[in-house]
Design an enzyme around this catalytic site. Structure first.
Site, PDB file in Angstrom:
ATOM      1  N   CYS B  88      32.385   9.225 -25.260  1.00 42.83           N
ATOM      2  CA  CYS B  88      31.103   9.639 -25.048  1.00 42.83           C
ATOM      3  C   CYS B  88      30.329   9.880 -26.387  1.00 42.83           C
ATOM      4  CB  CYS B  88      31.004  10.747 -24.260  1.00 42.83           C
ATOM      5  SG  CYS B  88      31.626  10.429 -22.582  1.00 42.83           S
ATOM      6  N   HIS B 347      24.236   9.124 -17.960  1.00 40.10           N
ATOM      7  CA  HIS B 347      25.024   9.047 -19.046  1.00 40.10           C
ATOM      8  C   HIS B 347      25.727   7.703 -19.614  1.00 40.10           C
ATOM      9  CE1 HIS B 347      27.713   9.853 -22.208  1.00 40.10           C
ATOM     10  NE2 HIS B 347      28.821  10.406 -21.470  1.00 40.10           N
TER      11      HIS B 347
END
Lengths: 485, 403
Positions: B88, B347
């Site tokens: 991420c 995301h």
């Protein structure tokens, strides 16, 4: 003296009350109501004959040196692999040495468990082997609404044969082999093909078992009346009694067929019944064990004084006590893949399995062998070349360290409804072992509401992956929260 | 002696797509959307870009390997383009690559672009990219896990560690989410733009105990980009109130959390390390007083909650109180997730870090519209990739060049 030096049992935790099957399926097969007494044992969705054999094997070896084993025999008709030594997987899971040990699978007949015992006692008796571990296990799939669905349960048993500290001395054996086909399962078939029950009973069980027992008595010169317990499987309760009468046996000497508590556990069943008998036996008791399946193998035993001090394994009795009700026929049917339920697209992402990695790391994956640092003493999983202790970080300092028998506690956990699972939520978390080391792993044999931070766990060998495309079954270890404590 | 990145690089342009279920666009179109805005914002000619860093994480479910997808989509002029991936933190890693390239003097102007097209998998949630490659040892023993499940474990451990009743913890988590939803309403580029009450959050279906549906961020497609150069060139281009990079730090787990005996399961080790180093690099002594605003990795409400402690802003065990006091609300002392966060943006992994920087950049320039804060000077962004027990953390701090 050659005989049994230890025993171990494993009956899966889930039990299905037969009335639940009746309520769901008797509309299709009303006669099933006649045998609806009690409950049958049901392997969890991540269990199979192999995992149950490992559990029974570990139980049998409680407090004993697995490194001293020189034979591993595995008997079952429901092993995951047709061509890959299943007993080799079990041996790796038990972390038994690879050299100097003879492993063999005994398959293709319901009497294979007792046949394996005869082979083991012959190996020990001849002096070729010292300690042979025999495991028998079955998890037979049955179609919905069949008598088999009612009769059959899942389970495993293990017997250790040796010469030292024998608890039940072998008093000879006898084998009868004939191609009586009460049922068969052809290559590639999931379910048994069965013939008429009346014929199976009258021409099969009632004739073959007594014939083999007579053969045994003639061979050994013994008298049936000298036996305190006679063990033979027969899932028809009434025929079980009829055979006993035909043999002229006092019914109190006939070992119960366990229909009400777990059902017939297939290849394992004569051993399951024998272990149940041993758990109640006293020194001097004579026990006769017979099997059934394309003939009949018979072994006689005499219980020794050593039984008084024998302790360690939970056996069948302890395993039966660890029970939880499976209250849904649908869940049972899903566990056994009798119904097609969608796992979702997320469940499709499995690729093939790297057999190279599996070979290199077989002890880690199948044996749950981690490492302990020889410099700082830190147990750790997975073992790596550099110690995990931040104050140590020694290179190439780990020695093998088994985690399989160690207890631990839950540090944190979740119940995950997003993960593709046969039995959601997928419960997993981080556990810490009581003697050091921690592990991130799946939990099994529990409900989410039974899981708490700090709750004790034990490790259990389970099927981790079932790749139906390639016929691959992968195994690893899961934590079992100890609900009764 | 290393002197850090502080004030060595200026951000002169940024762009960001609308995030959402962009069924009509592929990764290529999303990249162009962010790139066009970024170029126009920088006011430079395309050919001035000398090198680029391209972030995409789950390439197997969208663009595939290499940096060619960016080079071709943006018709870059045969310049060096490097693909980066670090869970991420991927978007922030792309930014870090471009920033370090300029700081080193190797290039005058560099581009960072991140993209993720997550909605090509056919199912909800992030793809199981960690397990898709079934050849490593992990695939044989890792549990059957998902991202929400792994982060949910923070909640079980936090509740036990700090003796916070699960009900109380859930209330604070609900406030985290409702606050972000309230901010997202004010942002035209957010995926989710509806108010969600704390009651609704608390009564939502369970995804992974103790996380309910609204404790989880969305899953979206999106792209974001930045153009960086030196402060000198920024001035020469006529930029007056330009933004500079104050700190860029990355910290990775080394396995201790999962394999050693000390981690409590209730905090993120790497965030504590990366943030402490970032404050040092940026010359920040007291983050609770000096940080103006933050965009943190709120993949799940519990992650944002413990991150407030890991960033050394809330005291250990005190995040619930600060959250319930409104300390991190839009009108609080340190507004957090002013754009709506991952909660409202979803995301798209490769884009998220750059999307967070974009919000800080807009706020610093006074261009954040209805959600504009009063005179912010320093903004912090934070990404956390992987799982609490094994992760990659990035912390970036940017601010006005004279701050």
């Amino acid at each position: 003296m050659v005989g049994i030096t230890s025993y171990g049992g494993y009956i899966p935790r889930y039990r299905l009350n037969r009335m639940i099957i009746v309520q769901n399926m008797a509309w299709l097969l009303p006669p099933m109501m006649a045998v609806a007494q009690g409950e049958k044992s049901v392997a969890n969705w991540d269990e199979d004959a192999l995992t149950m054999a490992v559990a029974a094997g570990y139980d049998c070896m409680t407090g004993r040196d697995r490194k001293a084993l020189d034979g591993i025999y595995l008997a079952s008709t429901t092993l995951p692999y047709v061509d890959r030594l299943n007993s080799g997987i079990v041996a790796t899971a038990l972390n038994v040495p690879e050299e100097g040990v003879t492993n063999a699978d005994f398959c293709s007949s319901q009497k294979a468990g007792v046949t394996a015992c005869i082979s083991a006692l012959q190996a020990v008796g001849s002096g070729e082997k010292n300690n042979v571990l025999v495991m028998a296990s079955d998890q037979r799939c049955t179609k919905m609404a069949t008598m088999y669905e009612m009769f059959l349960g899942d389970g495993a048993a293990a017997l250790l044969f040796g010469k030292d500290d024998v608890i039940a001395e072998v008093m000879g054996s006898f084998s009868l082999t004939c191609d009586f086909v009460d049922h068969y399962k052809g290559r590639g078939k999931e379910y048994d093909y069965t013939w008429e029950e009346r014929w199976v009973r009258d021409e099969g069980y009632v004739k073959i078992i007594p014939k083999a027992i007579s053969g045994y008595l003639k061979k050994t010169g013994m008298d049936l009346s000298s036996f305190d317990k006679v063990i033979f499987p027969c899932y028809f309760k009434r025929e079980h009694m009829n055979i006993s009468k035909k043999l002229g046996l006092d019914l109190s000497k006939v070992q119960d067929n366990m229909h009400e508590v777990c059902g017939d556990t297939g290849v394992a069943h004569p051993l399951v019944m024998l272990i149940s008998a041993l758990q109640e036996a006293k020194p001097g008791d004579k026990i006769l064990m017979a099997s059934f399946g394309q003939g009949c193998d018979v072994i006689g035993f005499e219980v020794t004084d050593k039984i008084k001090d024998f302790k360690g394994p939970k056996g069948i009795k302890g395993s039966l006590e660890n029970r939880a009700e499976l209250d849904s026929y649908q869940r049972y049917a899903k566990f056994r893949e009798l119904i097609v339920a969608d796992l979702g697209l997320r469940g499709e992402t499995y690729g093939n399995t790297a057999l190279t990695t599996l070979w290199r790391k077989r002890k880690v994956i199948l044996g749950l062998v981690g490492g302990k640092c020889t410099k700082c003493g830190t147990p750790q999983f997975v073992p790596q070349d550099i110690c995990v202790n931040p104050k140590c970080k020694a290179i190439h300092s780990l020695e093998d360290y088994e985690f399989s028998c160690r207890t631990g506690k839950i540090l944190t956990y979740t119940g995950d409804m997003l993960a593709a699972s046969i039995d959601p939520p997928a419960i997993y978390g981080l556990i810490t072992f009581d003697e050091g080391g921690r592990m991130f792993c799946d939990f099994t044999d529990c409900l989410l509401e039974q899981v708490k931070v700090g709750r004790k766990i034990k490790m259990s060998f389970r099927r981790k992956k079932k790749d139906n495309i390639r016929g691959y079954h992968g195994y690893f270890w899961k934590a079992v929260p100890q609900v009764e404590q | 002696m290393a002197t850090g990145i502080r004030d060595k690089v200026a951000i002169i342009g940024m762009g960001c797509t609308r995030f959402g279920e962009r069924w009509e666009s592929g990764a290529e179109e999303l990249m162009v959307e962010a790139y066009e805005e970024c170029l126009n914002d920088a006011g430079i000619d395309k050919d001035k870009i000398e090198a680029a860093w391209f972030g995409v994480a789950a390439e197997e479910v969208n663009v595939g390997k290499s940096a060619l997808p960016a080079s071709i989509a943006l018709r870059l002029a045969n310049i060096p383009v490097t693909r980066v991936e670090n869970f991420c933190a991927t978007g922030t890693e792309a930014f870090r690559g471009a920033t370090y390239a300029v700081a080193s003097g190797a290039y005058d102007i560099a581009l960072a672009i991140g993209v993720e097209k997550l909605k090509e998998t056919g199912y909800g949630g992030l793809p199981d990219f960690g397990m898709a490659g079934s050849y490593g040892l992990h695939s044989f023993w890792f549990p059957n896990m998902t991202a929400p499940g792994c982060f949910a474990m923070l909640g079980s451990a936090y509740s036990e560690r700090y003796k916070v009743e699960m009900g109380e913890l859930k209330k604070a988590m609900a406030h985290v989410s409702s606050k972000s939803h309230a901010n997202g309403i004010l942002n035209p580029k957010a995926h989710m733009r509806k108010a969600v009450t704390e009651d609704k959050i608390l009564n939502a279906p369970m995804i992974a105990y103790p996380l309910g549906l609204f404790d989880c961020c969305g899953v979206s497609d999106g792209s974001a980009a930045a153009i960086v150069t030196t402060p000198e060139i920024a001035k020469s281009l006529g930029k007056k109130d330009f933004i500079t990079v104050k700190a860029l730090q990355i910290s990775l787990s080394n396995g201790e959390e999962m394999q050693y005996n000390e981690w409590d399961g209730a905090h993120i080790v790497t965030t504590t390390k990366a943030s402490a180093k970032a404050y040092e690099e940026a010359g920040i002594k007291n983050p609770r007083e000096e940080i103006s605003m933050m965009e943190v990795h709120d993949c799940f409400s519990i992650t944002e909650l413990v991150t407030m402690e890991d960033l050394h802003i809330s005291e250990r065990g005190n995040a619930c109180k600060d959250i319930m006091d409104g300390f991190y609300d839009l009108d609080g002392k340190i507004p957090c997730q002013t754009d709506g966060g991952l909660k409202c943006f979803g995301h798209p992994i490769g884009a998220s870090g750059l999307r967070m920087l974009y919000e800080m950049y807009l706020q610093l320039h006074g261009r954040a519209g209805e959600r504009q804060l009063k005179d912010p000077k320093i903004g912090l962004t934070h990404n956390l990739g992987g799982f609490p027990m094994m992760n990659v953390c990035s912390v970036a701090i940017i601010g006005k060049h004279d701050a």
